[in-house]
Design a protein around this motif. Structure first.
Motif, PDB file in Angstrom:
ATOM      1  N   ASP A  12     -11.606   2.024   2.728  1.00 40.46           N
ATOM      2  CA  ASP A  12     -10.327   3.105   3.285  1.00 40.46           C
ATOM      3  C   ASP A  12      -9.310   2.549   3.777  1.00 40.46           C
ATOM      4  N   SER A  13      -8.140   3.277   3.865  1.00 37.57           N
ATOM      5  CA  SER A  13      -6.881   2.685   3.910  1.00 37.57           C
ATOM      6  C   SER A  13      -6.516   1.621   4.919  1.00 37.57           C
ATOM      7  N   PRO A  29       0.318   4.900   0.715  1.00 37.05           N
ATOM      8  CA  PRO A  29      -0.599   6.067   0.878  1.00 37.05           C
ATOM      9  C   PRO A  29      -0.454   7.294   0.261  1.00 37.05           C
ATOM     10  N   GLU A  30       0.799   7.702  -0.138  1.00 35.69           N
ATOM     11  CA  GLU A  30       0.888   9.102  -0.762  1.00 35.69           C
ATOM     12  C   GLU A  30       0.418   9.030  -2.173  1.00 35.69           C
ATOM     13  N   ARG A  31       0.309   7.877  -2.729  1.00 34.07           N
ATOM     14  CA  ARG A  31      -0.193   7.552  -4.266  1.00 34.07           C
ATOM     15  C   ARG A  31      -1.764   7.317  -4.281  1.00 34.07           C
ATOM     16  N   GLN A  32      -2.112   6.630  -3.070  1.00 31.71           N
ATOM     17  CA  GLN A  32      -3.465   6.004  -2.809  1.00 31.71           C
ATOM     18  C   GLN A  32      -3.596   4.816  -3.840  1.00 31.71           C
ATOM     19  N   LYS A  58     -17.179   1.947  -0.436  1.00 30.48           N
ATOM     20  CA  LYS A  58     -15.824   2.871  -0.306  1.00 30.48           C
ATOM     21  C   LYS A  58     -14.814   2.146   0.642  1.00 30.48           C
ATOM     22  N   VAL A 101      -7.600  -1.729   2.797  1.00 33.65           N
ATOM     23  CA  VAL A 101      -7.291  -1.601   1.368  1.00 33.65           C
ATOM     24  C   VAL A 101      -6.370  -2.998   1.048  1.00 33.65           C
ATOM     25  N   TRP A 104       0.906  -1.303   0.009  1.00 35.80           N
ATOM     26  CA  TRP A 104       0.031   0.159  -0.015  1.00 35.80           C
ATOM     27  C   TRP A 104       1.074   1.344   0.130  1.00 35.80           C
ATOM     28  N   SER A 110      -5.684   1.678  -8.102  1.00 31.77           N
ATOM     29  CA  SER A 110      -5.861   2.797  -7.032  1.00 31.77           C
ATOM     30  C   SER A 110      -7.128   2.144  -6.184  1.00 31.77           C
ATOM     31  N   ILE A 111      -7.132   3.092  -5.089  1.00 24.25           N
ATOM     32  CA  ILE A 111      -8.320   2.814  -3.948  1.00 24.25           C
ATOM     33  C   ILE A 111      -9.433   2.923  -4.693  1.00 24.25           C
ATOM     34  N   GLU A 112      -9.849   3.920  -5.493  1.00 27.28           N
ATOM     35  CA  GLU A 112     -10.790   3.967  -6.129  1.00 27.28           C
ATOM     36  C   GLU A 112     -11.297   2.873  -7.172  1.00 27.28           C
TER      37      GLU A 112
END
Length: 86
Positions: free
Chosen positions: A49-50, A15-18, A47, A53, A13, A36-38
């Motif tokens: 979340d981190s 987090p800076e780039r998601q 949805k 993920v 993971w 991507s998380i999206e």
């Protein structure tokens, strides 16, 4: 499934780039794949979340590997040389 493309059971993971990155190997070449998380949220239907993920990634691993394999075969690399799944 193309036996020439191998996926390691690794994911990270960022987090800076998601995004979650996961490596593939084709003909000895290491290929970094990212999702991507999206895109994970879209695929799982809620949805993400981190905190969750990586568990969501793991539950979708085989589908993501199929998508990455297709993108590798079609040579859909981004400017950084990665396979980007959304």
């Amino acid at each position: 499934m193309n036996q020439n493309i191998l996926f390691a059971d690794l994911q990270t993971w960022h987090p800076e780039r998601q995004v979650v990155s996961f490596p593939a190997q084709q003909a000895g070449q290491l290929i970094e794949c990212i999702v991507s998380i999206e895109k994970l949220s879209q695929l799982i239907g809620y949805k993400v979340d981190s905190a969750q993920v990586l568990s969501v990634f793991d539950s979708l691993r085989f589908d993501l590997e199929d998508l990455a394999e297709q993108a590798i075969e079609e040579e859909l690399f981004n400017l950084a040389g990665e396979i980007e799944l959304g």
